[in-house]
Design an enzyme around this catalytic site. Structure first.
Site, PDB file in Angstrom:
ATOM      1  N   HIS A 268       1.050  -1.062   0.021  1.00 50.19           N
ATOM      2  CA  HIS A 268      -0.040  -0.309   0.405  1.00 50.19           C
ATOM      3  C   HIS A 268       0.556   1.336   0.165  1.00 50.19           C
ATOM      4  O   HIS A 268       1.980   1.416  -0.946  1.00 50.19           O
ATOM      5  CB  HIS A 268      -1.072  -0.477   1.260  1.00 50.19           C
ATOM      6  CG  HIS A 268      -2.214   0.375   1.402  1.00 50.19           C
ATOM      7  ND1 HIS A 268      -2.560   1.332   0.513  1.00 50.19           N
ATOM      8  CD2 HIS A 268      -2.759   1.240   2.353  1.00 50.19           C
ATOM      9  CE1 HIS A 268      -3.344   2.297   0.816  1.00 50.19           C
ATOM     10  NE2 HIS A 268      -3.900   1.839   1.410  1.00 50.19           N
ATOM     11  N   HIS A 307      -2.299  -2.717 -10.001  1.00 48.51           N
ATOM     12  CA  HIS A 307      -3.880  -1.696  -8.778  1.00 48.51           C
ATOM     13  C   HIS A 307      -5.081  -2.458  -9.192  1.00 48.51           C
ATOM     14  O   HIS A 307      -4.871  -2.976 -10.421  1.00 48.51           O
ATOM     15  CB  HIS A 307      -4.042  -0.308  -9.571  1.00 48.51           C
ATOM     16  CG  HIS A 307      -4.479   0.672  -8.857  1.00 48.51           C
ATOM     17  ND1 HIS A 307      -6.475   0.702  -8.237  1.00 48.51           N
ATOM     18  CD2 HIS A 307      -3.507   1.068  -7.513  1.00 48.51           C
ATOM     19  CE1 HIS A 307      -5.870   0.759  -7.482  1.00 48.51           C
ATOM     20  NE2 HIS A 307      -4.581   2.056  -6.909  1.00 48.51           N
ATOM     21  N   ASP A 363       2.942   5.519  -7.082  1.00 47.59           N
ATOM     22  CA  ASP A 363       3.793   5.207  -6.454  1.00 47.59           C
ATOM     23  C   ASP A 363       5.264   4.662  -7.529  1.00 47.59           C
ATOM     24  O   ASP A 363       6.075   4.859  -6.888  1.00 47.59           O
ATOM     25  CB  ASP A 363       4.520   3.930  -5.404  1.00 47.59           C
ATOM     26  CG  ASP A 363       2.918   4.333  -4.135  1.00 47.59           C
ATOM     27  OD1 ASP A 363       3.116   5.405  -3.862  1.00 47.59           O
ATOM     28  OD2 ASP A 363       2.093   3.221  -4.235  1.00 47.59           O
TER      29      ASP A 363
END
Ligand code: CMC
Length: 440
Positions: A268, A307, A363
């Site tokens: 996460h 994702h 990210d």
């Protein structure tokens, strides 16, 4: 039953049931009436990791994973990143509308004047080992805030709740910066309320002996944009933790600590830290094919890719990739960017990633920007937690006011043994006990 319904035949009994369909969903509890006998508990829905379960109705954030759309309160993320500020976006998420000029100035004033933390929190910080991870310190000190503000447990008093909301948003950067300064053995820097939200964070992180810290305006704005992009993302792991823990009616600091803990994980909010470690491990462009092979052989994940919701592209990643170039004009180009760009190019042409719809997520590039701005990798999840606090609060408030919500309590499918008789310890050894070792 009308058209908006689902007809189910239970082949065990031959009985047929009509379940209403509302907003593209059927209610899990409607399955409970499907029974084989009167003493049957009724049918449940098995959905590990909630991959196809809507846990709430929400009006906050909209995502279309196939089309790569992200909107906060119906405003496209690209427009907010371009034109809004983090504090304005936080207001939008929490109250549902963009503020008027007066509302915004009141909101900013309320937050700016609550950035200082109780001096005893510094003592809590001092108790940590010199190399404590700042995220561990953040989780603990956010939780500790509930003991400084015991009235925060009165979550149904809206005025009191608003005060805690101001405090939470205001104090997260201070806690984060103090955690960082502690890990560096540097003196804590108190907030400078003349600065913007992100300018002040940079001040508390980086100020040394100068009388007044002046943040670089490009980096200050870049951080603000990154904060807007990270402010909410509907029912992700940490938001689910916030809602689930908050559903016990605990105070918002404790619920936020739970959300922070969820965010800490490498799948996460810890992923941007993992991306940088991965890029550093690859080290040079010529080693990318070998790394991709290891990923395809199942030895590693390509961190920053994939994702649960986005199966086309992550719109946040597109904004961040653009932002990287603006930041590098100030900081100089981060050599890891070249490895990342090449990794992305190779992966996006590879059948393994195409088939599985794996694209760069938020990210993949954010870590490279953060590193160029001088943040150590351990601080990355902390830099995610600060802005996500606005989203957590918005989701928590919506949950509290939702009459359909109750304490979160999933069911299970029990696959263990049926009842057994207790065996005294003296009779548990030896083959006669019929017992295999429980410890590997
Ligand atoms: N690298 C290699 N293979 C992957 C990756 C990856 N990053 N992500 C998914 N896969 C494969 C996975 O092995 C599976 O293959 P197969 O069908 O052969 O078993 C397939 O793709 C489907 O993956 P999944 O695990 O079912 O997907 P998920 O929706 O459960 O997981 C995820 C989503 C984000 C946890 C996962 O893609 C992942 O671990 N990515 C790397 C970590 C990361 O970048 N996390 C940040 C997420 S975005 C920010 C946030 O939410 O905080």
């Amino acid at each position: 039953m009308g058209e908006d319904s689902l007809t189910i035949t239970d082949n065990r009994t031959g009985r047929t049931y009509d379940l209403p369909i509302e907003n593209g969903t059927v209610r899990g509890m409607d399955f409970r009436q499907i029974k084989t006998s009167d003493d049957d508990f009724g049918l449940m829905v098995y959905d590990p990791a909630f991959t196809n379960t809507a846990s709430c109705k929400s009006r906050i954030t909209y995502i279309d994973g196939e089309k790569g759309i992200l909107r906060y309160r119906a405003y496209p993320i690209e427009q907010l990143a371009e034109q809004s500020t983090y504090l304005e976006t936080a207001y939008l998420l929490i109250f549902g509308e963009l503020p008027t000029r007066a509302e915004l100035s009141q909101w900013m004033h309320a937050i700016t004047n609550r950035t200082i933390i109780h001096e005893n929190i510094k003592k809590v910080m001092d108790g940590f080992h010199y190399d404590a991870h700042p995220m561990g310190m953040l989780v603990s000190t956010v939780a500790a805030l509930s003991t400084f503000y015991p009235e925060s447990k009165d979550i149904y008093d809206s005025e009191n709740r608003l005060l805690q909301i101001h405090r939470l948003i205001a104090k997260m950067p201070t806690l984060a910066a103090f955690a960082y300064r502690h890990s560096r053995g540097l003196p804590y820097v108190y907030p400078d309320n003349d600065l913007s939200f992100t300018g002040n964070l940079l001040n508390m992180l980086y100020k040394m002996t100068e009388a007044k810290y002046q943040p670089d305006p490009v980096l200050e704005r870049a951080l603000d944009i990154l904060f807007i992009l990270h402010a909410d993302h509907e029912q992700n792991c940490s938001t689910n933790a916030m809602r689930s823990v908050g559903s016990s009616e605990v105070d918002p600091y404790s619920a936020t600590a739970a959300a922070c803990a969820a965010l800490y994980g490498p799948l996460h909010g810890g992923a941007n830290e993992a991306v940088l470690r991965m890029l550093a491990e690859i080290g040079s462009k010529d080693r990318i094919p070998e790394f991709i092979k290891r990923v395809k052989d199942g030895e590693n994940l390509l961190m920053g890719f994939g994702h649960r919701v986005y199966k086309n592209f992550d719109p946040r990643a597109a904004v961040i990739k653009d932002l990287a170039h603006r930041v590098f004009e100030v900081t100089g180009r981060n050599p890891l960017l070249d490895i990342a760009l090449e990794l992305e190019r190779i992966a996006l042409q590879d059948e393994y990633f195409i088939e599985r719809k794996l694209y760069p997520n938020v990210d993949f590039y954010s870590g490279i920007i953060y590193q160029s701005m001088g943040f150590p990798v351990e601080l990355f999840p902390v830099l995610f937690a600060i802005p996500r606090t606005a989203g957590w609060i918005a989701q928590w408030l919506e949950m509290i006011e939702d009459k359909e919500q109750k304490i979160a309590r999933p069911r299970q499918v029990y696959l263990g043994e049926d009842q057994r008789e207790y065996v005294p310890i003296a009779r548990r050894d030896g083959p006669a006990s019929g017992r295999t070792s429980a410890v590997a």
